[in-house]
Enzyme design. Structure first.
Site, short mmCIF file in Angstrom:
data_model
loop_
_atom_site.label_atom_id
_atom_site.label_comp_id
_atom_site.label_asym_id
_atom_site.label_seq_id
_atom_site.Cartn_x
_atom_site.Cartn_y
_atom_site.Cartn_z
CG ASP A 12 27.71 -51.13 35.41
OD1 ASP A 12 26.91 -50.35 34.86
OD2 ASP A 12 27.44 -51.77 36.45
CG ASP A 14 24.28 -47.40 39.22
OD1 ASP A 14 24.45 -46.66 40.19
OD2 ASP A 14 23.95 -46.99 38.08
CG ASP A 171 26.46 -54.99 38.49
OD1 ASP A 171 25.43 -55.14 39.18
OD2 ASP A 171 26.54 -54.13 37.61
#
Length: 225
Positions: A12, A14, A171
């Site tokens: 991922d 961001d 995240d």
């Protein structure tokens, strides 16, 4: 031959590779202020971490009764975000080290993000990560965003890898759910550490409850081997 065998790694972007959430918050805050919502806070923004900008704006439009179409809000927010992203986006140092470790081993890698293709390109170019992360998939290119598995499955397809041979770094809870739905192992590094007990993170093979402060490139590499 790589110590990781036939493993492929999907990142991922961001909040995982780079700390771009402050830029997303500022872009969203400015757009909302322009449309009559002057008090959008960081704590309110945290609830949308891991959700695509389009979905976030659709929810905010409904919550605040905004008259502008989602497409207009999205265009404004993306324009503001791109300006911020090009000016300054911080790559997490240990994540950069981890990418470099994998690149040295010849491990196939991809980025699978809810951001637009333009935003992904701006960030990877600005941080220099584009030199090693060349396979990129935006949620704009698939039918469904996270928590659906589409973006991760497309990344695996482009890498020529079976989902079972892929490990995802994420995240956010929707991303962890997407990795699980794709049949991939997940290393979870919660951006909002207070959300570490979210049930989606329980499916992760490795959960670093303290987020980036607990992430060590060498330790995670050793865990994979």
């Amino acid at each position: 031959m790589s110590n990781l065998g036939g493993l492929s790694v999907i990142f991922d972007l961001d909040g995982t590779l780079v700390d771009s959430e402050p830029n997303y918050y500022e872009a969203t805050r400015e757009t909302l202020a322009e449309h009559g919502v002057p008090d959008f806070t960081w704590s309110q923004h945290e609830r949308f971490v891991g959700i695509s900008t389009q979905e976030t704006l659709a929810l905010l439009k409904e919550r605040y009764g905004l008259k502008a179409p989602v497409e207009e809000l999205l265009a404004e927010t993306n324009s503001r975000y791109l300006a911020l992203a090009r000016a300054a986006t911080h790559a997490y140092p240990e994540m950069r080290k981890f990418v470099e470790l994998l690149a040295a081993e010849g491990v196939p890698m991809a980025v699978a993000s809810g951001s637009s293709p333009e935003a992904i390109e701006a960030i990877l170019t600005g941080t220099g990560l584009d030199a090693v992360l060349r396979t990129v998939v935006s949620a704009d290119e698939v039918a469904r965003g996270k928590p659906a598995p589409d973006v991760f499955l497309e990344a695996a397809r482009r890498l020529g890898a079976a989902p079972a041979d892929c490990v995802v770094l994420e995240d956010a809870a929707p991303g962890a759910a997407a990795a699980h739905a794709a049949g991939m192992r997940c290393i979870a590094i919660p951006y909002v550490t207070a959300q570490a007990d979210a049930p989606e993170f329980a499916t992760a093979g490795l959960l670093l409850r303290g987020g980036q402060t607990e992430f060590s490139a060498r330790a995670v590499y050793d865990w994979l081997t």
